[in-house]
Design a protein around this motif. Structure first.
Motif, PDB file in Angstrom:
ATOM      1  N   MET A 191     -28.158  17.673  12.291  1.00 30.34           N
ATOM      2  CA  MET A 191     -28.579  19.110  12.431  1.00 30.34           C
ATOM      3  C   MET A 191     -30.696  18.787  13.019  1.00 30.34           C
ATOM      4  SD  MET A 191     -31.164  21.699  11.282  1.00 30.34           S
ATOM      5  CE  MET A 191     -30.892  21.667   8.938  1.00 30.34           C
ATOM      6  N   ARG A 192     -30.914  17.827  11.219  1.00 29.62           N
ATOM      7  CA  ARG A 192     -31.775  18.475  11.392  1.00 29.62           C
ATOM      8  C   ARG A 192     -33.348  16.723  12.398  1.00 29.62           C
ATOM      9  NH1 ARG A 192     -36.579  15.876   6.498  1.00 29.62           N
ATOM     10  NH2 ARG A 192     -35.988  14.339   7.293  1.00 29.62           N
ATOM     11  N   ALA A 193     -32.141  16.396  12.384  1.00 27.74           N
ATOM     12  CA  ALA A 193     -32.280  15.087  13.611  1.00 27.74           C
ATOM     13  C   ALA A 193     -32.860  15.272  15.015  1.00 27.74           C
ATOM     14  CB  ALA A 193     -31.646  14.187  14.045  1.00 27.74           C
ATOM     15  N   VAL A 194     -32.068  16.688  15.684  1.00 29.31           N
ATOM     16  CA  VAL A 194     -32.561  16.915  16.831  1.00 29.31           C
ATOM     17  C   VAL A 194     -33.429  18.061  16.975  1.00 29.31           C
ATOM     18  CG1 VAL A 194     -30.348  16.146  17.704  1.00 29.31           C
ATOM     19  CG2 VAL A 194     -30.311  18.488  16.627  1.00 29.31           C
ATOM     20  N   LEU A 195     -33.669  18.482  16.044  1.00 28.40           N
ATOM     21  CA  LEU A 195     -34.778  19.785  15.873  1.00 28.40           C
ATOM     22  C   LEU A 195     -35.955  19.872  16.674  1.00 28.40           C
ATOM     23  CD1 LEU A 195     -33.953  22.526  14.249  1.00 28.40           C
ATOM     24  CD2 LEU A 195     -35.241  21.400  12.658  1.00 28.40           C
ATOM     25  N   THR A 196     -36.796  18.124  16.218  1.00 29.06           N
ATOM     26  CA  THR A 196     -37.872  18.660  17.053  1.00 29.06           C
ATOM     27  C   THR A 196     -38.076  18.698  18.613  1.00 29.06           C
ATOM     28  OG1 THR A 196     -39.025  17.179  15.326  1.00 29.06           O
ATOM     29  CG2 THR A 196     -39.583  17.073  17.483  1.00 29.06           C
ATOM     30  N   LEU A 197     -36.953  18.069  18.842  1.00 23.66           N
ATOM     31  CA  LEU A 197     -36.706  18.426  20.623  1.00 23.66           C
ATOM     32  C   LEU A 197     -35.883  18.941  21.406  1.00 23.66           C
ATOM     33  CD1 LEU A 197     -34.731  14.590  21.889  1.00 23.66           C
ATOM     34  CD2 LEU A 197     -37.343  15.483  21.393  1.00 23.66           C
ATOM     35  N   TYR A 198     -35.194  20.086  20.077  1.00 27.11           N
ATOM     36  CA  TYR A 198     -34.633  21.347  20.447  1.00 27.11           C
ATOM     37  C   TYR A 198     -36.016  21.997  20.633  1.00 27.11           C
ATOM     38  CZ  TYR A 198     -31.975  26.018  19.504  1.00 27.11           C
ATOM     39  OH  TYR A 198     -31.826  27.396  19.918  1.00 27.11           O
ATOM     40  N   ASP A 231     -44.778  23.201  22.242  1.00 32.76           N
ATOM     41  CA  ASP A 231     -45.456  22.263  22.727  1.00 32.76           C
ATOM     42  C   ASP A 231     -45.420  21.340  21.110  1.00 32.76           C
ATOM     43  OD1 ASP A 231     -47.060  23.191  20.562  1.00 32.76           O
ATOM     44  OD2 ASP A 231     -48.795  24.232  22.282  1.00 32.76           O
ATOM     45  N   GLU A 232     -45.990  19.825  21.859  1.00 29.84           N
ATOM     46  CA  GLU A 232     -45.393  19.139  20.388  1.00 29.84           C
ATOM     47  C   GLU A 232     -45.832  19.656  19.308  1.00 29.84           C
ATOM     48  OE1 GLU A 232     -46.612  14.694  22.210  1.00 29.84           O
ATOM     49  OE2 GLU A 232     -45.124  14.978  22.975  1.00 29.84           O
ATOM     50  N   ASN A 233     -47.478  20.108  18.861  1.00 30.64           N
ATOM     51  CA  ASN A 233     -48.046  21.141  18.230  1.00 30.64           C
ATOM     52  C   ASN A 233     -46.904  21.279  17.340  1.00 30.64           C
ATOM     53  OD1 ASN A 233     -50.615  18.707  18.056  1.00 30.64           O
ATOM     54  ND2 ASN A 233     -51.847  20.013  19.667  1.00 30.64           N
ATOM     55  N   LEU A 234     -46.846  22.963  18.607  1.00 31.69           N
ATOM     56  CA  LEU A 234     -46.149  23.614  17.532  1.00 31.69           C
ATOM     57  C   LEU A 234     -44.361  23.297  16.569  1.00 31.69           C
ATOM     58  CD1 LEU A 234     -45.452  27.104  16.575  1.00 31.69           C
ATOM     59  CD2 LEU A 234     -45.231  27.077  19.041  1.00 31.69           C
ATOM     60  N   SER A 235     -44.110  22.375  17.806  1.00 32.07           N
ATOM     61  CA  SER A 235     -42.515  21.836  17.212  1.00 32.07           C
ATOM     62  C   SER A 235     -42.970  21.456  16.464  1.00 32.07           C
ATOM     63  CB  SER A 235     -42.245  21.047  18.204  1.00 32.07           C
ATOM     64  OG  SER A 235     -42.298  21.994  19.555  1.00 32.07           O
ATOM     65  N   THR A 236     -44.017  20.388  16.004  1.00 38.27           N
ATOM     66  CA  THR A 236     -44.016  19.216  14.741  1.00 38.27           C
ATOM     67  C   THR A 236     -43.910  20.698  13.909  1.00 38.27           C
ATOM     68  OG1 THR A 236     -44.870  17.966  15.508  1.00 38.27           O
ATOM     69  CG2 THR A 236     -45.773  18.080  13.814  1.00 38.27           C
ATOM     70  N   ALA A 237     -45.576  21.266  13.533  1.00 39.53           N
ATOM     71  CA  ALA A 237     -45.686  22.789  13.150  1.00 39.53           C
ATOM     72  C   ALA A 237     -44.632  23.026  12.520  1.00 39.53           C
ATOM     73  CB  ALA A 237     -46.651  23.278  12.852  1.00 39.53           C
ATOM     74  N   VAL A 238     -43.439  23.546  13.153  1.00 36.09           N
ATOM     75  CA  VAL A 238     -42.431  24.398  12.408  1.00 36.09           C
ATOM     76  C   VAL A 238     -41.298  23.423  11.678  1.00 36.09           C
ATOM     77  CG1 VAL A 238     -40.265  25.653  13.308  1.00 36.09           C
ATOM     78  CG2 VAL A 238     -42.825  26.412  14.418  1.00 36.09           C
ATOM     79  N   TYR A 239     -41.276  22.233  12.284  1.00 39.23           N
ATOM     80  CA  TYR A 239     -40.271  21.054  11.664  1.00 39.23           C
ATOM     81  C   TYR A 239     -40.882  21.087  10.643  1.00 39.23           C
ATOM     82  CZ  TYR A 239     -37.752  16.831  10.629  1.00 39.23           C
ATOM     83  OH  TYR A 239     -37.551  15.742   9.989  1.00 39.23           O
ATOM     84  N   HIS A 240     -42.022  20.710  10.398  1.00 41.81           N
ATOM     85  CA  HIS A 240     -42.132  20.236   8.489  1.00 41.81           C
ATOM     86  C   HIS A 240     -42.801  21.619   7.742  1.00 41.81           C
ATOM     87  CE1 HIS A 240     -43.140  16.230   9.484  1.00 41.81           C
ATOM     88  NE2 HIS A 240     -43.826  16.737  10.791  1.00 41.81           N
ATOM     89  N   ALA A 241     -42.852  23.084   8.650  1.00 41.33           N
ATOM     90  CA  ALA A 241     -42.544  24.083   7.420  1.00 41.33           C
ATOM     91  C   ALA A 241     -41.600  23.944   7.042  1.00 41.33           C
ATOM     92  CB  ALA A 241     -43.321  25.245   8.729  1.00 41.33           C
TER      93      ALA A 241
END
Length: 711
Positions: free
Chosen positions: A83-90, A98-108
């Motif tokens: 599940m986590r492998a495709v989470l950022t591209l999801y 955008d990339e910054n928000l996607s990264t922030a939510v992924y790490h949260a």
């Protein structure tokens, strides 16, 4: 994260919680730990239930029950990492964040997964026991996966519904995966009798192998389900999340199936809470005894001796010392987890063609578990014995510092790769800036002039491959510009309005015996996720209908009208069709490469074939994904340095990777200095020291302030 790493690097005789180790809790909860017992007295133990002996596996000393636990762990890790492998591209493609928000939510989400083990440990140790905690939180885990999968169905509601469902699902997944994390391995250790300690140790190796095997397979398979399988007309995230959900259901079923074979120990109290109470009591007691007449004590934790045993206090001292040593480590693991976010985003801007196979960007993550499985025996059987033969004292702290250095080098390589990738990117525009180029589709050269702008000094040849975009400086958010075209002695003028932070192509063509032009909007950035973009300009005097593949139909009007961009997977497209009033003709576009943008001009139909001209507007990704291999090698070797010591843990521009590199080296230096002054203390030596100190000071005791504490 600190709790995760800390629970595995304590000395073997210390355990932060009975749920965080494979053996029964040995962090002393024996003498005086019970608030109802006086210091030095043995607390009442109560009757432990008689544990039945589990059937053995194939005549060995391994309980049959561990087979269910290992399979459960494999399925659960497949579920989580898949599940986590495709989470950022999801986040990037499905939510269009955008990339910054996607990264922030992924790490949260990752941070929440590392916090919830505290909740699971307290539940298991204080109330439910490990077995029931695993069952109940696994059900929560399954529900979270199902909600997450439903939230990825495009036809179900609007984006707000998808976001809410996904966030609720991720919260439940974090609660489930983190809650069972400290319980499953400990529950597996509980299945062994005390006389089978060596088998228990080997079990943990098998357990760790199942974790990495599940991670390896899932991080390779789920990106394939996402990218290669299409549902609802786009990448199939519902399937990519649904398969991990099914594996989690299977994990729960397998675990319950072995219920009759398990040795189930009752809750024995949470040692973490006892440690916190001991520290709190010491601080409170010290503050209430600030008088100068009261003798000082060697350590501030000694002020808890009125309530807690010497052994517990001594071990808490060691805990606080190790915790201090671990202050720099969260930075390491925060950067280590960039593999699933920034490194994956970096892979979307690279060439993924390996000849016999085209990798998905999120598939590169499978290298980490693969390299872990390869490196562990190499380090254990080769590197470390070789270092010992060289008479080098490669202590655990030095291993961890070396791991940080390797991770720092990995981010240094990532920064170099990012610099090369950015060479094919479109320039980043600022306010009052735009980009423009000229496409000359006429038969003769054309001189283009823009009033008050020093651009296009040389004539543009007919069907000349366009040069780099030229930068326009505007006097506001938009500006009307005066264009002059000189062609075969004729001069024509046109006015076009240009907006800031936009990209344009000026098309020059011949129409009805005269020269004409049209200003069209181009892409401002590379297509996302390694896709290719293509648009068509119809230079015929009749409308055309184009098919690129069996699912793409594009209608383009006559007289140099331009279509919208179509996003396609990287491939060779030679089976298209061009349908006009006069018939149907084959359309061969050739290779549409990773991250490139193309303009295809249909110029004529002759001899039963379409004549066309293809221009590359944005260059294709020319840095191969294989260049990420060295950074994965270094970061995985760094992780192994931590794993051998007991650790199992973990912005898109080149400057950010340089920042990560500097931060890691700074953390490494701080950690090395702290490690230099750290001295390991054996509990037995500490007890002898405490006894000597107590004997020498027994005659100098004076009354302390009476505490309202039940002893």
């Amino acid at each position: 994260m600190v709790l995760k790493c800390f629970s595995k690097v304590l000395p073997p005789h210390i355990h932060l919680s009975s749920s965080c180790s494979g053996a029964p809790p040995t962090f002393s909860h024996q003498e005086g730990d019970d608030p109802a017992s006086a210091p030095g007295d043995d607390p009442p133990k109560g009757d432990s239930p008689l544990q039945k002996k589990s059937p053995k596996l194939c005549g060995s000393n391994y309980p049959l029950s561990i087979a269910f636990i290992v399979v459960n762990e494999f399925c659960e890790r497949f579920s989580y990492y898949g599940m986590r492998a495709v989470l950022t591209l999801y986040f990037l493609s499905f939510f269009h964040w955008d990339e910054n928000l996607s990264t922030a939510v992924y790490h949260a989400f990752s941070a929440l997964c590392y916090f919830t083990p505290v909740i699971g440990a307290i539940m298991a140790d204080s109330w439910l026991g490990k077995y029931k905690t695993i069952i109940y939180l696994s059900i929560v885990y399954v529900v979270g996966h199902l909600i997450k999968s439903v939230g990825a169905i495009p036809s179900l509601g609007n984006q707000a519904v998808h976001v809410v469902l996904s966030m609720v699902g991720l919260f439940l997944i974090a609660l489930g995966t983190g809650g069972i994390k400290p319980c499953v391995s400990a529950f597996g250790g509980d299945q062994f009798e005390e006389e089978h300690a060596s088998e228990r140790s080997k079990f943990f190796s098998i357990f760790y192998l199942s974790i990495n095997a599940g991670s390896l397979i899932s991080t390779f398979v789920t990106p394939v389900l996402r990218g290669d399988v299409k549902c609802f007309g786009e990448d199939c995230y519902a399937l990519a999340f649904g398969v991990p959900a099914a594996l989690m259901v299977l994990a729960l079923v397998v675990f319950i199936a072995g219920s009759g074979l398990y040795r189930k120990t009752p809750p024995q109290g949470n040692v973490l809470l006892e440690v916190c109470k001991c520290i709190g009591f010491a601080i409170k007691n010290r503050l209430k005894n600030r008088s100068r007449e009261i003798p000082k004590r060697d350590h501030w934790l000694d002020w808890a001796s009125e309530k807690y045993s010497k052994q517990l206090i001594g071990e808490v001292k060691m805990v606080t010392r190790v915790l201090f040593l671990f202050i720099p480590l969260p930075m390491f693991w925060a950067l280590f987890d960039q593999q699933g976010s920034r490194w994956t985003l970096q892979a979307t801007k690279m060439n993924a063609d390996f000849g016999i196979y085209v990798l998905q960007p999120d598939q590169m993550q499978f290298l980490n578990p693969l390299l872990i499985l390869v490196f562990i025996p190499i380090f254990d059987l080769g590197l470390y014995p070789l270092i010992n033969m060289c008479k080098l004292n490669f202590t655990p702290i030095r291993k961890m510092a070396t791991g940080m250095i390797l991770a720092g080098l990995a981010f240094g390589l990532a920064a170099v790769i990012e610099v090369k990738i950015n060479e094919t990117d479109m320039p980043r525009l600022v306010p009052k800036e735009s980009l423009i180029r000229v496409l000359n589709l006429a038969k003769n050269p054309v001189q283009v002039t823009i009033q008050d702008k020093d651009l296009f000094q040389q004539p543009v040849e007919s069907f000349q491959n366009p040069a780099e975009y030229s930068k326009l400086i505007l006097n506001g958010e938009q500006q009307s510009l005066h264009f002059t075209l000189q062609h075969q002695g004729l001069t024509l003028a046109f006015n076009y309005t240009v907006k800031e932070k936009s990209v344009y192509s000026l098309i020059v063509f011949e129409a009805e015996g005269s020269l004409s032009s049209r200003l069209i909007t181009d892409l401002e950035a590379k297509p996302e996720n390694g896709l290719a973009a293509v648009r068509f300009i119809n230079g015929l005097s009749q409308d055309v209908n184009l098919t690129i593949d069996s699912k793409r139909f594009i209608a383009v009007q006559k007289n140099y009208s331009a279509s919208e961009y179509s996003l396609l997977e990287r491939d060779i497209y030679n089976n298209g069709k061009c349908i006009t009033e006069t018939g149907e003709f084959p359309l061969e576009l050739g290779l549409l490469d990773f991250g490139a943008s193309y303009t295809v001009v249909i110029t004529n139909i002759s001899g039963g074939a379409v004549e066309m001209w293809k221009s590359e507007d944005i260059k294709a990704n020319n840095v191969h994904m294989a260049w990420q291999l060295p950074q994965y090698l270094l970061i995985s070797a760094g992780e192994v340095m931590f794993s051998i010591t007991g650790l199992a843990f973990s912005y898109s521009q080149w400057a950010e990777f340089v920042l990560f590199t500097v931060l890691l080296f700074a953390v490494c230096i701080i950690f090395s200095i702290m490690g230099y002054f750290y001295v390991s203390v054996d509990p037995e030596d500490l007890e002898e020291k405490e006894e000597k100190r107590e004997t020498s000071s027994r005659g100098n005791m004076i009354g302390l302030v009476t505490q309202k504490t039940k002893l």
